[in-house]
Each structure stands twice: as structure tokens, then as C-alpha cells.
Design an enzyme around this catalytic site. Structure first.
Site, PDB file in Angstrom:
ATOM      1  N   HIS A 198       0.821  -1.211   0.000  1.00 54.92           N
ATOM      2  CA  HIS A 198       0.000   0.000   0.000  1.00 54.92           C
ATOM      3  C   HIS A 198       0.857   1.264   0.000  1.00 54.92           C
ATOM      4  CE1 HIS A 198      -2.590   3.007   2.336  1.00 54.92           C
ATOM      5  NE2 HIS A 198      -3.084   2.974   1.113  1.00 54.92           N
ATOM      6  N   HIS A 213      -1.203   1.624   7.992  1.00 55.53           N
ATOM      7  CA  HIS A 213      -2.636   1.741   7.717  1.00 55.53           C
ATOM      8  C   HIS A 213      -3.373   0.444   8.010  1.00 55.53           C
ATOM      9  CE1 HIS A 213      -0.811   4.976   5.230  1.00 55.53           C
ATOM     10  NE2 HIS A 213      -1.751   5.653   5.846  1.00 55.53           N
TER      11      HIS A 213
END
Length: 173
Positions: A103, A122
Site C-alpha cells: 500500500h 494503515h
């Protein structure tokens, strides 16, 4: 008032036309034979074979730090203790993954309790027993897994990766 009625009619015609197109597309999709294709086989990128470790170097459910396909691509080897699809070695339980989150590039941590790689940035989570499949979070791809081979002496070689490595425009050295 007359203008408003025409807009409703145009809307109805567009709706019906769209419904007819959707029905035709569904009928076509049903009529075509499905051909199963293994996605991992299509996505795999072969790199030069590289010795990462020996089976004797691994302890069950403890990651061993490695780098593949080059020193700028950190990863781990893990002996899961349970045979898994894509696992290597005599017990089919050795897997290897990149430890960079696909990501945003945060370093991942291995959690032995549930055999996942977790991102502190995250909160993406990846299942090591399911080929690095994303099970939670912001990532948009699975964790890159190494294609492993174990020779007769127990040496573990990586020979490719099945996803794009974070930070690279392509899987090319």
C-alpha cells in the site's frame, strides 16, 4: 410542464435501453464457457535463482530475514508447520514474502499467533497461510510471495515473485 414530461420520457427510454443492454451482456456471459486460470501463474515474474537459506536455518513459525530479488527488497522465509498451497520443502510448509506493504511501503511485522504479516501504517493484514492474501486494510494487492524451490541438500532458492514489489514500476532488476 410539457418540458418536464419529455425529460421523464427520455429518462424512461434510456433506462429501458440500458436494461436491454445489461440483459444482453448477461446472456452473452452465461453462454460463453468459463476457462479457469490460476492468477498467480499469470502474474509470476521470474528472477535469477538466488539461495536464501537452508531448511536447517528455519524454526517453526519464526520469520527468517532475507532479501530477494536484490538487497533492496527485504523479505522473510517462514516455516509455518502446516502444509499450504505454494509451500516448499519436504513438508510443503515453507513460504517467503516481501516485508514491504504494497500500500504505502511500511515495513511489515509477522504475528505468529495468527500467521499474518501486519502493517503498522494503515493496518493492512496479509494471511501467510493463504499465499499472502490481503485480509484487512488499505492495500490494493496481495503481499508479493516468492516462488521457492528446495534442493536435495535443503538449500532454499527463490526463483520469482508473484506480485509487483512496492516502489518498482515493474518487476525488473
Amino acid at each position: 410542464m410539457d418540458r418536464c414530461d419529455r425529460l421523464v420520457d427520455v429518462g424512461r427510454r434510456q433506462f429501458l435501453r440500458g436494461g436491454a443492454l445489461a440483459a444482453a451482456a448477461t446472456a452473452t456471459a452465461v453462454a460463453l464457457p468459463a476457462t479457469p486460470v490460476k492468477a498467480a501463474a499469470l502474474a509470476r515474474v521470474d528472477y535469477p535463482s538466488n539461495r536464501l537459506a537452508n531448511v536447517a536455518d528455519l524454526k517453526s513459525n519464526e520469520p527468517l530475514d532475507v532479501a530477494y530479488p536484490d538487497e533492496n527488497a527485504p523479505g522473510v522465509l517462514i516455516k509455518l508447520g502446516t502444509r499450504v498451497e505454494g509451500g516448499a520443502g519436504p513438508d510443503g510448509d515453507i513460504v517467503g514474502f516481501s516485508t514491504i506493504c504494497p500500500h504505502k511501503g511500511f515495513p511489515l511485522n509477522y504475528v505468529a499467533a495468527d500467521r499474518t504479516m501486519n502493517c503498522p501504517g494503515h493496518y493492512s493484514r496479509f494471511d501467510c497461510e493463504a499465499g499472502g492474501q490481503q485480509i484487512w486494510g488499505q492495500a490494493t494487492q496481495n503481499l508479493p510471495q516468492y516462488a521457492l524451490r528446495v534442493d536435495e541438500k535443503g538449500d532454499i532458492y527463490a526463483e520469482g515473485v508473484d506480485e509487483l514489489l512496492y516502489g518498482r514500476l515493474s518487476n525488473v532488476l
